[in-house]
Motif scaffolding. Structure first.
Motif, PDB file in Angstrom:
ATOM      1  N   PRO A  73     -19.080  11.400   6.557  1.00 34.30           N
ATOM      2  CA  PRO A  73     -17.769  10.779   6.787  1.00 34.30           C
ATOM      3  C   PRO A  73     -16.616  11.633   6.243  1.00 34.30           C
ATOM      4  O   PRO A  73     -16.838  12.569   5.481  1.00 34.30           O
ATOM      5  CB  PRO A  73     -17.867   9.479   5.989  1.00 34.30           C
ATOM      6  CG  PRO A  73     -18.791   9.813   4.864  1.00 34.30           C
ATOM      7  CD  PRO A  73     -19.784  10.813   5.410  1.00 34.30           C
ATOM      8  N   VAL A  74     -15.434  11.284   6.649  1.00 37.93           N
ATOM      9  CA  VAL A  74     -14.240  11.715   5.920  1.00 37.93           C
ATOM     10  C   VAL A  74     -13.637  10.431   5.349  1.00 37.93           C
ATOM     11  O   VAL A  74     -13.928   9.338   5.832  1.00 37.93           O
ATOM     12  CB  VAL A  74     -13.214  12.455   6.813  1.00 37.93           C
ATOM     13  CG1 VAL A  74     -13.806  13.721   7.391  1.00 37.93           C
ATOM     14  CG2 VAL A  74     -12.700  11.562   7.926  1.00 37.93           C
ATOM     15  N   VAL A  75     -12.849  10.571   4.320  1.00 34.70           N
ATOM     16  CA  VAL A  75     -12.172   9.400   3.786  1.00 34.70           C
ATOM     17  C   VAL A  75     -10.673   9.565   3.996  1.00 34.70           C
ATOM     18  O   VAL A  75     -10.167  10.691   4.053  1.00 34.70           O
ATOM     19  CB  VAL A  75     -12.502   9.161   2.287  1.00 34.70           C
ATOM     20  CG1 VAL A  75     -13.964   8.783   2.109  1.00 34.70           C
ATOM     21  CG2 VAL A  75     -12.149  10.368   1.443  1.00 34.70           C
ATOM     22  N   VAL A  76      -9.994   8.453   4.177  1.00 33.61           N
ATOM     23  CA  VAL A  76      -8.540   8.479   4.324  1.00 33.61           C
ATOM     24  C   VAL A  76      -7.959   7.809   3.088  1.00 33.61           C
ATOM     25  O   VAL A  76      -8.199   6.633   2.839  1.00 33.61           O
ATOM     26  CB  VAL A  76      -8.093   7.747   5.611  1.00 33.61           C
ATOM     27  CG1 VAL A  76      -6.578   7.808   5.756  1.00 33.61           C
ATOM     28  CG2 VAL A  76      -8.771   8.355   6.842  1.00 33.61           C
ATOM     29  N   VAL A  77      -7.266   8.590   2.291  1.00 37.95           N
ATOM     30  CA  VAL A  77      -6.646   8.093   1.063  1.00 37.95           C
ATOM     31  C   VAL A  77      -5.153   8.396   1.148  1.00 37.95           C
ATOM     32  O   VAL A  77      -4.777   9.514   1.534  1.00 37.95           O
ATOM     33  CB  VAL A  77      -7.255   8.765  -0.189  1.00 37.95           C
ATOM     34  CG1 VAL A  77      -6.619   8.202  -1.461  1.00 37.95           C
ATOM     35  CG2 VAL A  77      -8.766   8.588  -0.227  1.00 37.95           C
ATOM     36  N   THR A  87       0.824  -1.208   0.000  1.00 33.94           N
ATOM     37  CA  THR A  87       0.000   0.000   0.000  1.00 33.94           C
ATOM     38  C   THR A  87       0.862   1.264   0.000  1.00 33.94           C
ATOM     39  O   THR A  87       0.558   2.228  -0.713  1.00 33.94           O
ATOM     40  CB  THR A  87      -0.941  -0.010   1.217  1.00 33.94           C
ATOM     41  OG1 THR A  87      -1.777  -1.164   1.116  1.00 33.94           O
ATOM     42  CG2 THR A  87      -1.814   1.232   1.273  1.00 33.94           C
ATOM     43  N   LEU A  88       1.937   1.259   0.784  1.00 30.49           N
ATOM     44  CA  LEU A  88       2.789   2.445   0.873  1.00 30.49           C
ATOM     45  C   LEU A  88       3.566   2.691  -0.424  1.00 30.49           C
ATOM     46  O   LEU A  88       4.101   3.767  -0.630  1.00 30.49           O
ATOM     47  CB  LEU A  88       3.773   2.304   2.048  1.00 30.49           C
ATOM     48  CG  LEU A  88       3.173   2.304   3.455  1.00 30.49           C
ATOM     49  CD1 LEU A  88       4.258   2.088   4.498  1.00 30.49           C
ATOM     50  CD2 LEU A  88       2.435   3.599   3.753  1.00 30.49           C
ATOM     51  N   ALA A  89       3.614   1.675  -1.286  1.00 40.88           N
ATOM     52  CA  ALA A  89       4.383   1.789  -2.534  1.00 40.88           C
ATOM     53  C   ALA A  89       3.614   2.523  -3.624  1.00 40.88           C
ATOM     54  O   ALA A  89       4.168   2.802  -4.689  1.00 40.88           O
ATOM     55  CB  ALA A  89       4.777   0.396  -3.027  1.00 40.88           C
ATOM     56  N   VAL A  90       2.333   2.804  -3.403  1.00 42.00           N
ATOM     57  CA  VAL A  90       1.538   3.507  -4.422  1.00 42.00           C
ATOM     58  C   VAL A  90       0.773   4.664  -3.780  1.00 42.00           C
ATOM     59  O   VAL A  90       0.438   4.629  -2.596  1.00 42.00           O
ATOM     60  CB  VAL A  90       0.518   2.566  -5.124  1.00 42.00           C
ATOM     61  CG1 VAL A  90       1.202   1.601  -6.046  1.00 42.00           C
ATOM     62  CG2 VAL A  90      -0.340   1.827  -4.101  1.00 42.00           C
ATOM     63  N   LYS A  91       0.514   5.673  -4.601  1.00 45.03           N
ATOM     64  CA  LYS A  91      -0.317   6.804  -4.170  1.00 45.03           C
ATOM     65  C   LYS A  91      -1.471   6.923  -5.157  1.00 45.03           C
ATOM     66  O   LYS A  91      -1.255   6.899  -6.373  1.00 45.03           O
ATOM     67  CB  LYS A  91       0.497   8.107  -4.184  1.00 45.03           C
ATOM     68  CG  LYS A  91       1.635   8.150  -3.171  1.00 45.03           C
ATOM     69  CD  LYS A  91       1.158   8.650  -1.833  1.00 45.03           C
ATOM     70  CE  LYS A  91       2.325   8.815  -0.870  1.00 45.03           C
ATOM     71  NZ  LYS A  91       1.860   8.968   0.507  1.00 45.03           N
ATOM     72  N   ASP A  92      -2.679   7.026  -4.630  1.00 45.19           N
ATOM     73  CA  ASP A  92      -3.842   7.192  -5.502  1.00 45.19           C
ATOM     74  C   ASP A  92      -4.141   8.671  -5.772  1.00 45.19           C
ATOM     75  O   ASP A  92      -4.935   8.998  -6.643  1.00 45.19           O
ATOM     76  CB  ASP A  92      -5.078   6.529  -4.878  1.00 45.19           C
ATOM     77  CG  ASP A  92      -4.989   5.002  -4.962  1.00 45.19           C
ATOM     78  OD1 ASP A  92      -4.223   4.501  -5.812  1.00 45.19           O
ATOM     79  OD2 ASP A  92      -5.671   4.328  -4.179  1.00 45.19           O
TER      80      ASP A  92
END
Ligand SMILES: [Zn+2]
Length: 193
Positions: free
Chosen positions: A156-160, A121-126
């Motif tokens: 809500p808030v989203v965490v991306v 997950t840390l290897a990509v940024k959306d």
């Protein structure tokens, strides 16, 4: 950071490490994770379970930013849930990860699987930054639905990318795709997305 005390071992317990254990009928006690696990193990007769505390680790994402991850391992009867998360003001915030195992699983093996998932997950940024505005980098955005403690409670808030994005700001990101279709799939925290 406000800390309550575990009602079993009397140790100061951070909010992210505290669990309200009990039932509506019998009442609830605030327990630290270690005491919670010991109690669940006793109640379910689980003997081959390593009730260990995992030390925080630091990982760097693909943008070079460091993240400090804390761990919480909870024995849930026949399941073992291992979480990794960042902390802000004593509460979970930012990236959150979970894997599910069995009580008798080797903790280091589970931890290895979790760290592997975190690395992916840390290897990509959306998201990409455009001036001072974040935008959806490609055509997929993955995130976590969270709540805004300062908000009204029903928005809500989203965490991306480990970053909290307000609902309105998320809407503005989607506005760039006016006329496109989308498919929204909701997945458990333990699932891969
Ligand atoms: Zn305790």
């Amino acid at each position: 950071m406000s800390q309550d005390r575990c009602e079993q071992c009397a140790q100061p317990t951070a909010a992210y490490d505290a669990i309200h254990y009990g039932s509506v009928e019998g009442g609830y006690r605030l327990l630290c994770t270690q005491c919670f696990n010991a109690e669940v193990a006793r109640r379910h007769g689980v003997t081959d379970f390593e009730n260990v505390r995992l030390e925080p680790i630091r990982m760097v994402d693909c943008a070079g930013d460091a993240h400090q991850f804390h761990f919480q391992m909870r024995l849930l009867g026949t399941m073992l849930a291992l979480d990794a998360f960042e902390i802000q003001d004593g509460f979970r915030a930012g990236y959150e990860f979970r894997i599910i195992g069995k009580p008798e699983d080797d903790v280091l093996t589970l931890l290895g699987r979790l760290v592997e998932k975190m690395r992916r997950t840390l290897a990509v940024k959306d998201l990409a930054i455009n001036g001072s505005q974040f935008q959806i980098r490609d055509q997929t955005v993955r995130g976590l639905i969270s709540s805004d403690p300062a908000g009204s409670g029903d928005i809500p808030v989203v965490v991306v990318d480990g970053r909290e994005i307000g609902w309105d700001d998320f809407g503005r990101m989607l506005a760039a795709f006016e006329g496109w279709q989308f498919r929204l799939e909701l997945r458990d925290l333990a699932d891969d997305v």
